[in-house]
Scaffold this motif. Structure first.
Motif, PDB file in Angstrom:
ATOM      1  N   ASP A 126      -7.607  29.806 -48.494  1.00 42.26           N
ATOM      2  CA  ASP A 126      -7.423  29.969 -47.070  1.00 42.26           C
ATOM      3  C   ASP A 126      -8.755  29.938 -46.333  1.00 42.26           C
ATOM      4  O   ASP A 126      -9.806  30.221 -46.904  1.00 42.26           O
ATOM      5  CB  ASP A 126      -6.749  31.320 -46.825  1.00 42.26           C
ATOM      6  CG  ASP A 126      -5.425  31.204 -46.110  1.00 42.26           C
ATOM      7  OD1 ASP A 126      -5.231  30.198 -45.413  1.00 42.26           O
ATOM      8  OD2 ASP A 126      -4.599  32.121 -46.234  1.00 42.26           O
ATOM      9  N   ASP A 132       0.196  24.443 -44.394  1.00 41.88           N
ATOM     10  CA  ASP A 132       1.253  25.410 -44.095  1.00 41.88           C
ATOM     11  C   ASP A 132       1.690  25.436 -42.642  1.00 41.88           C
ATOM     12  O   ASP A 132       2.830  25.778 -42.352  1.00 41.88           O
ATOM     13  CB  ASP A 132       0.784  26.820 -44.497  1.00 41.88           C
ATOM     14  CG  ASP A 132       0.698  26.990 -45.997  1.00 41.88           C
ATOM     15  OD1 ASP A 132       1.481  26.344 -46.717  1.00 41.88           O
ATOM     16  OD2 ASP A 132      -0.163  27.772 -46.452  1.00 41.88           O
ATOM     17  N   ASN A 170      -5.360  33.501 -50.804  1.00 36.61           N
ATOM     18  CA  ASN A 170      -4.312  33.221 -49.829  1.00 36.61           C
ATOM     19  C   ASN A 170      -4.153  34.454 -48.959  1.00 36.61           C
ATOM     20  O   ASN A 170      -3.771  35.522 -49.444  1.00 36.61           O
ATOM     21  CB  ASN A 170      -2.995  32.894 -50.537  1.00 36.61           C
ATOM     22  CG  ASN A 170      -1.913  32.405 -49.579  1.00 36.61           C
ATOM     23  OD1 ASN A 170      -1.920  32.747 -48.404  1.00 36.61           O
ATOM     24  ND2 ASN A 170      -0.996  31.613 -50.090  1.00 36.61           N
ATOM     25  N   ASP A 196       1.660  23.094 -53.303  1.00 35.65           N
ATOM     26  CA  ASP A 196       3.118  23.198 -53.359  1.00 35.65           C
ATOM     27  C   ASP A 196       3.795  22.169 -52.456  1.00 35.65           C
ATOM     28  O   ASP A 196       4.984  21.868 -52.635  1.00 35.65           O
ATOM     29  CB  ASP A 196       3.572  24.599 -52.944  1.00 35.65           C
ATOM     30  CG  ASP A 196       3.129  25.677 -53.910  1.00 35.65           C
ATOM     31  OD1 ASP A 196       2.662  25.331 -55.019  1.00 35.65           O
ATOM     32  OD2 ASP A 196       3.239  26.869 -53.559  1.00 35.65           O
ATOM     33  N   LEU A 197       3.068  21.662 -51.481  1.00 33.97           N
ATOM     34  CA  LEU A 197       3.604  20.671 -50.546  1.00 33.97           C
ATOM     35  C   LEU A 197       3.129  19.260 -50.883  1.00 33.97           C
ATOM     36  O   LEU A 197       3.208  18.361 -50.050  1.00 33.97           O
ATOM     37  CB  LEU A 197       3.182  21.039 -49.116  1.00 33.97           C
ATOM     38  CG  LEU A 197       3.581  22.445 -48.652  1.00 33.97           C
ATOM     39  CD1 LEU A 197       3.031  22.721 -47.254  1.00 33.97           C
ATOM     40  CD2 LEU A 197       5.095  22.608 -48.672  1.00 33.97           C
ATOM     41  N   ASN A 245      -2.365  22.848 -49.548  1.00 38.52           N
ATOM     42  CA  ASN A 245      -1.328  23.572 -50.291  1.00 38.52           C
ATOM     43  C   ASN A 245      -0.692  22.644 -51.316  1.00 38.52           C
ATOM     44  O   ASN A 245       0.114  21.779 -50.960  1.00 38.52           O
ATOM     45  CB  ASN A 245      -0.259  24.109 -49.337  1.00 38.52           C
ATOM     46  CG  ASN A 245       0.757  24.985 -50.049  1.00 38.52           C
ATOM     47  OD1 ASN A 245       0.875  24.959 -51.275  1.00 38.52           O
ATOM     48  ND2 ASN A 245       1.512  25.752 -49.285  1.00 38.52           N
ATOM     49  N   GLY A 253       0.666  28.914 -53.289  1.00 38.79           N
ATOM     50  CA  GLY A 253       0.308  28.089 -52.139  1.00 38.79           C
ATOM     51  C   GLY A 253      -1.138  27.659 -52.164  1.00 38.79           C
ATOM     52  O   GLY A 253      -1.645  27.146 -53.162  1.00 38.79           O
ATOM     53  N   VAL A 254      -1.848  27.913 -51.067  1.00 41.79           N
ATOM     54  CA  VAL A 254      -3.231  27.448 -50.940  1.00 41.79           C
ATOM     55  C   VAL A 254      -4.155  28.073 -51.983  1.00 41.79           C
ATOM     56  O   VAL A 254      -5.217  27.521 -52.274  1.00 41.79           O
ATOM     57  CB  VAL A 254      -3.785  27.719 -49.529  1.00 41.79           C
ATOM     58  CG1 VAL A 254      -3.039  26.890 -48.485  1.00 41.79           C
ATOM     59  CG2 VAL A 254      -3.726  29.197 -49.178  1.00 41.79           C
TER      60      VAL A 254
END
Length: 294
Positions: free
Chosen positions: A92, A233, A7, A268-269, A266, A14-15
């Motif tokens: 990323d 993101d 990331n 997390d999303l 991601n 995240g990613v």
């Protein structure tokens, strides 16, 4: 499969969790149902992420970026030399740096099909985030100002050996006074691709083939619309749909294509995991028969 849990924000979340999440969602088993010879080479070393900008380069987590680039480069060289078709799962989008350099180490000149919702050519000092994800295509085209330990790891990329498909951030670049690459490389926006995405992709790779260049396919999932892929993101208005991306991928992965990067999902999303499942289906369809595996 080569995992790259990097990331460029300098964090481990995240990613960076995308490779693990896609494995958990059944990516390897989905691929092996169709291609039993698929193997997972595990995750590469990404160093120690730190969310601080380097005072010289202005890049966040520069040491981690350098370690990641080097380890991906090595893994891709090993894979290509074995006659495999490496698929690098980011993380990323700067994971492309090591992947393309590794392919070039093994094969010489390698062109690039760059599928992304952004041009990713901000000068690092102009980037509002400092993330290498703002900059990786620009770094390959004009690597000036980078420390030697990173600059020597980067691929070389002639502007005539890259086609960018799907960028839609021209207004943002204009407002920031950052030059677009539209006059430097072949570039088609999302609006120019809708419903006919395979045709310009076939034209681009046909041009590479006639010139004797193999090519690498890079897919940043924020090329998709927010409705199609909300788990990214930096969403923007517009974007491609899955059928457009599938058409591009099918046209790009043919004899001459030597590997692929997939980035920016991601987890997390994606609380219900539906986007992970959609990505798994996309990759399973796209990679059923790759040029080196067929």
């Amino acid at each position: 499969m080569i995992g790259a849990p990097f990331n460029s924000a300098g964090t481990t979340g995240g990613v960076a969790n995308a490779p693990a999440e896609l494995r958990e969602a059944g990516l390897l088993s989905a691929l092996r149902t169709r291609r039993p010879d698929v193997r997972d080479r595990g995750d590469v070393d990404v160093g120690v992420p730190r969310p601080a900008r380097d005072p010289a380069s202005a890049l966040l987590s520069q040491e981690s970026l350098t370690a990641t680039t080097n380890s991906i480069r090595t893994a891709v060289v090993e894979s290509v030399v074995l006659g495999e078709f490496p698929v690098v799962l980011g993380g990323d989008c700067p994971v492309l740096l090591g992947a393309l350099r590794g392919a070039q180490d093994a094969l010489g000149d390698v062109a690039l099909v760059f599928v992304d919702g952004h041009e990713d050519a901000w000068p690092p000092h102009r980037s509002t985030t400092g993330e290498a994800a703002d900059c990786e295509l620009g770094l390959m085209l004009a690597p000036a100002g980078l420390p030697a330990e990173l600059a020597t790891q980067l691929p070389t990329l002639d502007p005539t050996r890259v086609v960018a498909l799907g960028p839609r951030d021209a207004a943002e670049l204009y407002d920031a006074g950052v030059p677009s690459l539209v006059s430097t490389i072949a570039l088609l926006t999302d609006r120019e691709l809708h419903g006919k995405a395979a045709v310009p992709t076939e034209i681009a790779v046909g041009r590479f083939r006639r010139r004797g260049f193999p090519w690498w396919l890079h897919v940043d999932l924020d090329v998709l619309s927010t409705a199609a892929m909300p788990a990214v993101d930096y969403p923007q208005p517009g974007g491609l749909d899955w059928s457009d991306l599938t058409a591009i991928t099918g046209a790009a992965i043919q004899p001459g294509c030597v590997g692929m990067t997939l980035t920016i999902y991601n987890p997390d999303l994606d609380s219900d995991g539906l986007q992970a499942q959609r990505i798994v289906s996309y990759l399973a369809d796209a990679l059923t028969e790759t040029p080196e595996m067929a």
